[in-house]
Design an enzyme around this catalytic site. Structure first.
Site, PDB file in Angstrom:
ATOM      1  N   TYR A  42      -6.058  -3.265  13.016  1.00 48.57           N
ATOM      2  CA  TYR A  42      -6.974  -2.264  12.461  1.00 48.57           C
ATOM      3  C   TYR A  42      -8.417  -2.443  12.904  1.00 48.57           C
ATOM      4  CZ  TYR A  42      -3.236  -0.190   9.846  1.00 48.57           C
ATOM      5  OH  TYR A  42      -2.085   0.487   9.527  1.00 48.57           O
ATOM      6  N   ASP A  83       0.820  -1.204   0.000  1.00 48.33           N
ATOM      7  CA  ASP A  83       0.000   0.000   0.000  1.00 48.33           C
ATOM      8  C   ASP A  83       0.867   1.274   0.000  1.00 48.33           C
ATOM      9  OD1 ASP A  83      -2.127   1.773   0.344  1.00 48.33           O
ATOM     10  OD2 ASP A  83      -2.185   1.488   2.523  1.00 48.33           O
ATOM     11  N   GLU A  92       1.160  -0.882  14.200  1.00 49.63           N
ATOM     12  CA  GLU A  92       0.315  -0.021  13.361  1.00 49.63           C
ATOM     13  C   GLU A  92      -1.073   0.000  13.955  1.00 49.63           C
ATOM     14  OE1 GLU A  92       0.060  -0.891   9.143  1.00 49.63           O
ATOM     15  OE2 GLU A  92       2.239  -1.117   8.973  1.00 49.63           O
ATOM     16  N   GLU A  98       4.059  -7.736   7.510  1.00 44.84           N
ATOM     17  CA  GLU A  98       2.831  -8.461   7.200  1.00 44.84           C
ATOM     18  C   GLU A  98       2.980  -9.556   6.160  1.00 44.84           C
ATOM     19  OE1 GLU A  98      -0.301  -5.725   6.297  1.00 44.84           O
ATOM     20  OE2 GLU A  98      -0.397  -5.029   8.359  1.00 44.84           O
TER      21      GLU A  98
END
Ligand code: GCB
Length: 597
Positions: free
Chosen positions: A470, A163, A506, A404
Site C-alpha cells: 500500500y 477489514d 493487493e 496477512e
C-alpha cells in the site's frame, strides 16, 4: 462432500425461502426450549445476512434462531437423507423435531448432517438452527483481539481483526437431498499432459466395497469410456485424451464427465462433473499454465452487496464475472474466505484463474499459546474443508492459506527493514498450513498473502510469494514516485532471497466515486488511476512479477472507523452497486485486447 445433484438416482429439495427468525440477545433460547420450535418470530430470507434486514439486527453480535418446516417425498423412503448448509457464519447448531443433529463452527464452507434417523416421513419436520457470531480472539477469523496486537482497525466497531463487516446468518443455500445406498461418496480429478496427450485420472469412493464404476468423458468431438472395480470402496480410472482441448482463460473448455456406480449388476447411482484438462506449475520465477508462462491480471474481491450482505446473490456473481471480463481481467483471489461453489462454477466457465483463500485473515501471534494452537487447529480444518470442496475446479490454480498474518514486531519490520529471525513457532504455524495444503493436493501451488515486512522465513514453504502493498496510500501518501522506488527495491530483495515468482496480491487507494481533482488528491478518481498506472508499469518492468491483483474489484461494507467513510472500503474499481470508476476504464485500457476494426 460432493455438491448435491439431481438425476435418476439422486434428488434434492432446496429449502431456501422465507423462514422464521428471532434474536436471542440474552442467550436463553436453549433453556427456553426454542430448539423444539419458537414463537414471536419475524420473517427472514434464507440465504441472506441478518444484518441489513432490520434496524436492530444491523450490528447485532450474539445469537439468532431460524426455523422452517419441510416434508419428505414418499419416493425418498429407502435412501440416505442429508441436510447441507452451504455456509453459516459463524457457529451453527441444528435440531430436527427437537432432536439435536449436529453443529459446525466457521463460516464460508459447507457442512452437512445425515438425517435418516431423525426425520418423520409421514408428517412435517421442524428444522431449527441456532446461529451465533461472537467475535473472539481464538476464532478464525479473530475478533475482540487484545490491545497489544498490531491492528490498524483497532478502534473499529464491531471489533473485528479484519477489514470487512462481520455479516452473520445462513449465508448460502440449505439443501435437503437424498443419495442412494450404496452411492458415489467422493471424486477427485487430476489432469496432466504428456506428449500432447491429456491424462484424466479419476479416483472415486463408494460407501460399499462391492461395486464397480463406469465412466464416460464427452467433448464435442469424442466420447471416451473406462471402468474400474472397487478395491475396498476405492475406484480408479485413467483416461487418455488425444489432442485435448486444454482449459485456459482464452478457451475455458469443459469436458462432461459422467460416472455410474454398479452394484450386483445394477446401476445404483450416477454423478457428473464438468472438468477442464490443464496443468499448473511453477518453474523458476514464473507460473506456467499448460506449459506457457501466465500473468495474473485481476482483483481481490468480496462477497458483499447491499441488502443481502454476504448472503448468496447469484445475479451479482454473474454480473461480477461479466464485469471482470469486460475489464480484461483473467484472475481473482477469493479474499478473504472461500466463495460460494456457484462462483467457482462461473469461474470454470469464464476461464478465470482463481487463487482460492481460506478464512484465515487477521492472524496474530501474541498472547496465550494455547489460544494460538486452537487457532492453528481451526485453520487446518479450514484448509482441509476448502480443498475437499474445491479440488475439482479447473479455475482454482492456487491455494492461499492465509491473508496477512502479522508478526508481533511488524511495525519495526516495516519501517526499519529488520530481517531478524522471528520466533520459530510462528514459522511452524504457516509452514504447517502450507504443508497441509501440499499434502492434500500436490497438483497446485500454495501461497499466502504477505505484507511488506513479513519475515522471509515465513515464505520458505510457499511456491509463489503474494504481497499486499500500500505504498502511496497508507505510507508515502501523495508520493507515488517515492513509494514505487521503495517497493521496487523491496521486491528485488524478496526475489533475490526467495527466487520465487511474486504476485502483487493487493494494491489500491480509497476513492470516492465522482470526486475529481487536478493535481491528483487523495480519494480522487485521478489519484486511484495514477497509482494503478505506476504499479502496472512497475509490474511490467520486472520479469519475476507474475501478476497483479487490484484491491478491490468493488467497494464493500466494512466495520465503522475513521478510516472508512460511511462504513465502506472504497478502493473498488467499481462502486458497491457495480458502476465503473475511472479506474475500471483505465484497467480496461491496459488489460483488454483492443477490439479490431
Ligand atoms: C489489506 C487487507 C484487506 C484490506 C486492505 C485495505 O491489506 O488484506 O483486507 O481491506 O488492506 O483496504 O486496507
Amino acid at each position: 462432500m460432493l455438491y448435491p445433484q439431481q438425476n435418476k438416482y439422486r434428488d434434492l429439495y432446496v429449502l431456501d425461502g422465507i423462514w422464521d427468525f428471532r434474536l436471542d440477545p440474552e442467550n436463553v433460547g436453549v433453556d427456553h426450549g426454542w430448539h423444539e420450535g419458537f414463537m414471536e418470530s419475524r420473517p427472514i430470507a434464507v440465504p441472506s445476512s441478518w444484518n441489513e434486514l432490520y434496524p436492530d439486527t444491523y450490528d447485532f453480535i450474539g445469537v439468532g434462531w431460524y426455523q422452517t418446516v419441510f416434508s419428505i417425498p414418499t419416493s425418498w423412503s429407502q435412501d440416505d437423507i442429508r441436510l447441507r448448509f452451504g455456509s453459516v457464519t459463524y457457529g451453527a447448531t441444528v435440531w430436527i423435531n427437537g432432536h439435536f443433529v449436529g453443529s459446525h463452527e466457521g463460516g464460508n464452507l459447507p457442512f452437512e448432517f445425515c438425517l435418516t434417523d431423525h426425520i418423520d416421513r409421514e408428517s412435517g419436520n421442524k428444522l431449527v438452527v441456532r446461529v451465533e457470531n461472537e467475535l473472539r480472539p481464538d476464532r478464525v477469523p479473530p475478533g475482540n483481539v487484545p490491545k497489544q496486537s498490531l491492528n490498524i482497525f483497532m478502534s473499529n466497531t464491531p471489533a473485528t481483526n479484519y477489514d470487512f463487516f462481520p455479516y452473520s446468518g445462513i449465508h448460502r443455500s440449505v439443501i435437503l437431498y437424498r443419495i442412494p445406498i450404496p452411492s458415489i461418496s467422493d471424486v477427485t480429478i487430476r489432469t496432466s499432459i504428456i506428449d500432447e496427450v491429456g491424462l484424466v485420472d479419476i479416483r472415486a469412493f463408494s460407501s460399499d466395497p462391492d461395486v464397480d464404476l463406469f465412466v464416460s468423458l464427452q467433448s464435442d468431438s469424442c466420447v471416451l469410456q473406462g471402468s474400474a472395480v472397487s478395491a475396498n470402496g476405492e475406484l480408479n480410472v485413467s483416461l487418455e485424451v488425444n489432442d485435448p482441448r486444454l482449459w485456459s482463460p482464452s478457451d475455458p473448455y469443459l469436458y462432461q464427465l459422467n460416472m455410474s456406480l454398479n452394484h450386483q449388476g445394477k446401476t445404483v447411482d450416477s454423478y457428473s462433473l464438468e472438468i477442464g484438462i490443464r496443468t499448473i506449475e511453477i518453474r523458476g520465477h514464473e507460473i506456467y499454465l499448460n506449459g506457457e508462462p501466465i500473468e495474473l491480471k485481476g482483483f481481490g474481491r468480496h462477497e458483499d452487496s447491499s441488502v443481502s450482505g454476504r448472503g448468496q446473490n447469484l445475479p451479482l456473481s454473474v454480473k461480477d464475472h461479466n464485469l471482470m471480463k469486460w475489464v480484461g481481467a483473467n484472475s481473482y483471489r477469493t479474499a478473504h474466505y472461500p466463495y460460494s461453489e456457484e462462483d467457482l462454477f462461473l469461474a470454470d466457465k469464464h476461464g478465470f484463474l482463481v487463487v482460492d483463500e481460506t478464512p484465515a485473515v487477521g492472524l496474530f501471534f501474541e498472547g496465550d499459546r494455547g489460544q494460538i494452537e486452537d487457532r492453528l487447529t481451526k485453520c487446518r480444518e479450514q484448509v482441509s474443508e476448502l480443498i475437499s470442496r474445491d479440488k475439482n475446479h479447473p479455475s482454482v490454480i492456487m491455494w492461499s492459506v492465509a491473508n496477512e498474518p502479522f508478526p508481533p514486531d511488524l511495525m519495526t519490520r516495516i519501517f526499519s527493514e529488520i530481517e531478524e529471525p522471528v520466533e520459530s513457532f510462528t514459522t511452524e504455524f504457516l509452514t504447517t498450513l502450507a504443508s497441509d495444503a501440499k499434502n492434500l493436493d500436490d497438483t497446485r501451488p500454495v501461497s499466502f498473502a504477505a505484507v511488506h515486512g513479513t519475515p522471509l522465513e515465513w515464505l520458505e514453504n510457499v511456491d509463489v510469494v503474494m504481497l499486499n502493498t500500500y505504498g502511496g496510500w497508507y505510507f508515502d501518501q501523495l508520493n507515488l514516485g517515492g513509494a514505487i522506488d521503495k517497493l521496487s527495491e523491496y521486491l528485488d530483495r524478496v526475489h533475490s532471497s526467495t527466487g520465487k515468482p511474486i504476485v502483487i496480491s493487493e494494491v489500491g487507494a480509497d476513492t470516492i466515486s465522482g470526486f475529481h481533482s487536478v493535481p491528483e488528491e487523495l480519494y480522487s478518481e485521478e489519484y486511484q488511476v495514477e497509482m494503478l498506472r505506476r504499479y502496472l508499469d512497475l509490474a511490467e518492468s520486472k520479469d519475476f512479477l507474475a501478476g497483479l491483483h487490484v484491491w478491490v474489484m468493488a467497494d464493500f461494507r466494512t466495520t465503522h472507523s475513521l478510516m472508512r467513510i460511511g462504513g465502506l472500503n472504497r478502493k473498488g474499481a467499481f462502486t458497491r452497486d457495480r458502476q465503473p470508476k475511472m479506474a475500471a476504464h483505465f484497467l480496461r485500457s491496459r488489460w483488454s485486447v483492443a477490439p479490431s476494426g
